[in-house]
Scaffold this motif. Sequence first.
Motif, PDB file in Angstrom:
ATOM      1  N   PHE A  10       0.815  -1.206   0.000  1.00  0.00           N
ATOM      2  CA  PHE A  10       0.000   0.000   0.000  1.00  0.00           C
ATOM      3  C   PHE A  10       0.854   1.263   0.000  1.00  0.00           C
ATOM      4  O   PHE A  10       0.333   2.363   0.051  1.00  0.00           O
ATOM      5  N   HIS A  11       2.150   1.104  -0.003  1.00  0.00           N
ATOM      6  CA  HIS A  11       3.069   2.221   0.180  1.00  0.00           C
ATOM      7  C   HIS A  11       3.659   2.675  -1.146  1.00  0.00           C
ATOM      8  O   HIS A  11       3.562   1.990  -2.160  1.00  0.00           O
ATOM      9  N   GLU A  12       4.294   3.816  -1.130  1.00  0.00           N
ATOM     10  CA  GLU A  12       5.027   4.350  -2.283  1.00  0.00           C
ATOM     11  C   GLU A  12       6.253   3.471  -2.524  1.00  0.00           C
ATOM     12  O   GLU A  12       7.015   3.191  -1.606  1.00  0.00           O
ATOM     13  N   LEU A  13       6.446   3.004  -3.763  1.00  0.00           N
ATOM     14  CA  LEU A  13       7.555   2.115  -4.086  1.00  0.00           C
ATOM     15  C   LEU A  13       8.760   2.850  -4.664  1.00  0.00           C
ATOM     16  O   LEU A  13       9.866   2.318  -4.663  1.00  0.00           O
ATOM     17  N   ILE A  14       8.545   4.064  -5.153  1.00  0.00           N
ATOM     18  CA  ILE A  14       9.637   4.818  -5.763  1.00  0.00           C
ATOM     19  C   ILE A  14      10.705   5.082  -4.710  1.00  0.00           C
ATOM     20  O   ILE A  14      10.420   5.522  -3.605  1.00  0.00           O
ATOM     21  N   LYS A  34      17.012   0.395  -8.398  1.00  0.00           N
ATOM     22  CA  LYS A  34      16.149   1.304  -7.658  1.00  0.00           C
ATOM     23  C   LYS A  34      14.902   1.622  -8.478  1.00  0.00           C
ATOM     24  O   LYS A  34      14.991   1.897  -9.669  1.00  0.00           O
ATOM     25  N   VAL A  35      13.738   1.564  -7.844  1.00  0.00           N
ATOM     26  CA  VAL A  35      12.488   1.916  -8.513  1.00  0.00           C
ATOM     27  C   VAL A  35      12.469   3.438  -8.696  1.00  0.00           C
ATOM     28  O   VAL A  35      12.548   4.185  -7.728  1.00  0.00           O
ATOM     29  N   VAL A  36      12.388   3.881  -9.955  1.00  0.00           N
ATOM     30  CA  VAL A  36      12.387   5.319 -10.243  1.00  0.00           C
ATOM     31  C   VAL A  36      11.059   5.794 -10.820  1.00  0.00           C
ATOM     32  O   VAL A  36      10.846   6.992 -10.979  1.00  0.00           O
ATOM     33  N   GLY A  37      10.158   4.873 -11.128  1.00  0.00           N
ATOM     34  CA  GLY A  37       8.858   5.240 -11.658  1.00  0.00           C
ATOM     35  C   GLY A  37       7.896   4.077 -11.562  1.00  0.00           C
ATOM     36  O   GLY A  37       8.299   2.929 -11.399  1.00  0.00           O
ATOM     37  N   GLU A  38       6.609   4.403 -11.663  1.00  0.00           N
ATOM     38  CA  GLU A  38       5.599   3.359 -11.555  1.00  0.00           C
ATOM     39  C   GLU A  38       4.356   3.773 -12.325  1.00  0.00           C
ATOM     40  O   GLU A  38       3.938   4.927 -12.276  1.00  0.00           O
ATOM     41  N   THR A  39       3.790   2.836 -13.050  1.00  0.00           N
ATOM     42  CA  THR A  39       2.501   3.017 -13.694  1.00  0.00           C
ATOM     43  C   THR A  39       1.575   1.920 -13.177  1.00  0.00           C
ATOM     44  O   THR A  39       1.970   1.129 -12.317  1.00  0.00           O
ATOM     45  N   ARG A  93      -3.639   2.647  -5.079  1.00  0.00           N
ATOM     46  CA  ARG A  93      -3.151   1.609  -4.179  1.00  0.00           C
ATOM     47  C   ARG A  93      -2.824   2.210  -2.808  1.00  0.00           C
ATOM     48  O   ARG A  93      -3.112   1.626  -1.778  1.00  0.00           O
ATOM     49  N   ILE A  94      -2.273   3.414  -2.797  1.00  0.00           N
ATOM     50  CA  ILE A  94      -1.927   4.074  -1.539  1.00  0.00           C
ATOM     51  C   ILE A  94      -3.188   4.444  -0.768  1.00  0.00           C
ATOM     52  O   ILE A  94      -3.235   4.345   0.459  1.00  0.00           O
TER      53      ILE A  94
END
Length: 103
Positions: A10-14, A34-39, A93-94
């Motif tokens: 449920f959290h920010e993954l970036i 490292k996760v730098v973006g998410e769609t 999701r958040i």
Amino acid sequence: MEISTYNLIFHELIGLFTEVIKSTNPSIENIRGKVVGETKNMLIVETYDQCEKMVQKAGSTFLFHISTLRGNTRVTEQVKVNGNLLLSQPENRIKNIRKIRMR
């Protein structure tokens, strides 16, 4: 709220370090960085050689490394997540954690 092994989906993954440990697409297995973006359907992972790789969430299993504070000690934990649990727009999701807490 601080990120933990219980609320990771449920959290920010970036900004989190991740690696793809299993996927239906063998060409993306073992991608780490490292996760730098998410769609809604993809994570964008910056690898060690500064390349950005698009990784599908569906059909993939990720290992996220999170750093938490226990007392005065910072501990790094690994959390294995089925990518199907991450399938939604990040902002939606958040928001879902609030709905779960209200029940």
